[in-house]
Design a protein around this motif. Sequence first.
Motif, PDB file in Angstrom:
ATOM      1  N   PHE A 231       0.857  -1.188   0.000  1.00 58.22           N
ATOM      2  CA  PHE A 231       0.000   0.000   0.000  1.00 58.22           C
ATOM      3  C   PHE A 231       0.884   1.225   0.000  1.00 58.22           C
ATOM      4  O   PHE A 231       1.901   1.248   0.697  1.00 58.22           O
ATOM      5  CB  PHE A 231      -0.900   0.039   1.244  1.00 58.22           C
TER       6      PHE A 231
ATOM      7  N   VAL B  21       3.775   0.533   2.418  1.00 54.04           N
ATOM      8  CA  VAL B  21       3.507  -0.419   3.494  1.00 54.04           C
ATOM      9  C   VAL B  21       3.412  -1.806   2.881  1.00 54.04           C
ATOM     10  O   VAL B  21       2.668  -2.024   1.929  1.00 54.04           O
ATOM     11  CB  VAL B  21       2.182  -0.070   4.209  1.00 54.04           C
TER      12      VAL B  21
ATOM     13  N   GLY C  85      -2.502  -6.181  12.264  1.00 54.58           N
ATOM     14  CA  GLY C  85      -1.618  -5.567  11.281  1.00 54.58           C
ATOM     15  C   GLY C  85      -0.697  -6.535  10.589  1.00 54.58           C
ATOM     16  O   GLY C  85       0.151  -6.136   9.787  1.00 54.58           O
TER      17      GLY C  85
END
Lengths: 229, 403
Positions: free
Chosen positions: A11, A18, A41
Amino acid sequence: MIRLTGIQRHFQVGGETVHALRGIDLAIGAGEYIAILGPSGSGKSSLLNIIGLLDHPSAGQYELDGRDVTALADDEQARVRREKIGFVFQFFHLVPRLTAAENIALPMVLAGVEPSRREERVAWLLEAYGLANRAHHRPDQLSGGQCQRVAIARAMSMSPPVIVADEPTGNLDRHTSQEVITLLESLHAAGSTLIVVTHDPSLGARATRQLHLDDGLIAERPLPDSPAD
Amino acid sequence: MRIADLSAFTWQVMRGNRGRTLLILLAMGIGVAAVLMVTALGEGARRYVLKQFSGLGSNLVIVLPGRAETAGGIPGFITGKTPRLLTLDDALALARSRAVRRIAPLIVGTGDVHWNARTRESPILGTTADFIAVREMNLAQGLFLPESDPHHGQPVCVVGARVARELFGHTPALGQWLRIGDRRFRVIGVAAPQGESLGFNTDQIVIVPLAAAQALFNSEALFRILVEAKSRGQVAAAKTDILEIVKQRHEGERDITVITQDAVLSTFDRILGALTLAVGGIAAISLSVAGILVMNVMLISVTQRRREIGLLKALGATSGQIRLIFVSEAILLALAGASAGMAAGWASQFLLGHLFPSIPFAAPWWAVIAAPATAIATAIVFSITPARQAARLDPVAALAART
Ligand SMILES: Nc1ncnc2c1ncn2[C@@H]1O[C@H](COP(=O)(O)OP(=O)(O)OP(=O)(O)O)[C@@H](O)[C@H]1O
Ligand SMILES: [Mg+2]
């Protein structure tokens, strides 16, 4: 059934990239019951969205039922999703203005299934999931457990071979969680491939195979006795 | 997705957002009703004017004193300027033209008409025997003015139907002597009820010989000369001849205006037709304002329904289906709004028709088609952007939306 090779998902957030998934290799056989576990996460939802064809991987290859679905156009993806994947969400995602029966019928409405066959199927699902007397209630008139049962009935309405559930009990108390898990496991028992993301290790332990994600990578190998394909 | 399911789905959305739905219905409805209303008004005016003109005789050419200032306008009517008198001899000279069949010079004024103790103020028309043929007028009783030297008027008159009724009541009008000013006239004819045309209501006038009217009003000047051409095809030739003859008689000055009925009719027809189209167009713009409202409301709706859109995608909806869902919502709203607007438009047209029965209010056929078509087209056009936006939403992000 499902074969992922070198799946990555990045991302762009501001200027930074990320890495949600850093290279997942995974094979899931038809009729398996898989729990995806891992800290917040770690990429569980990202992986599930790719398996559910809601999202495209940034790199890698995805094969579903022997067909390469990595680079399908959106509409083609939608069609595969409609036929092969049933989604169950943490927040149920029922359409508030529609009744339980109408929510369950929605995938069939989108697929253009004839009304008579649709009604038959909805009636059967309502009966099977203990919702017969809630058919004409709207979501705000249903309990959380009932909402999730409606959502599961909706996921099953097109009889997809794969059910993906992202923290299906995340919004429910222990008792109703138990009910919902039992229901999902009964689908697995009836032959569906079931993939469940969960935070709860005790729920994860009930699956026939556990996948531990950590920072976008599968941390532990599958248990030795689980089938490789 | 089946059409029935699509409309059911859309219907549920509309029912679920009543305020929003009513707002759009109102905007669409007002727009459509406005188009129908203004075009009905314009068309009513057009038909009214045409009816007035077609009440005049055919092949008619009207000569009036004074030159037209602007081409296409109708001078005299408006300016009232009379630079040079138009006389009886001018009128008689026009009969020389081979394109002319008959002429009827006119003098117009008002006078008090007395009979016994009754008095009535009435328009007085001075003319000659040919007037009845030129105007295609009909008599209910008796005779029209006799053929005789127009320079010498006999003391006879023809009264309009209403004048006869109001002045004489049940007494037979024929043969009665009435008095206008200090002159006496014997009633020799009663006009058949004819109604209004071009501001002349023949039911209300008293017609006397031209010479008598000249004496009554103490003026030689003609108000108009009505000329009947021999045929429709001769109208243009008659016009040229008239201009030529009068020019000769007026020392080479072209100081009259000649109006042909066709020209007047087509001018009015054109002006009023264009006017109707223009106001209809303006009203249609109000519809596109409604379209902008549709777009805004739909954009808000897309934002509010992000999770639903994400869900539909997760359940297998294609982008095309998502677009269709939003566009069909707009179409359904437009259809409902247009129907409401049509109903309101018809109702007010009906009401106006009752209030003003003499004006034939009726929205023209093109407006009846164009108004709802514009509403629907506007709805489609303005819903495309929101629909596209919805279809483009990323399902994962849409499902995670916080609304
Ligand atoms: N749309 C996005 N934009 C940017 N970063 C994202 C996006 N979606 C996920 N991420 C990032 O990717 C990583 C993995 O996210 P993911 O939602 O898959 O985790 P998860 O394991 O499901 O976590 P949780 O248990 O909290 O649901 C996280 O660091 C997250 O911040
Ligand atoms: Mg998650």
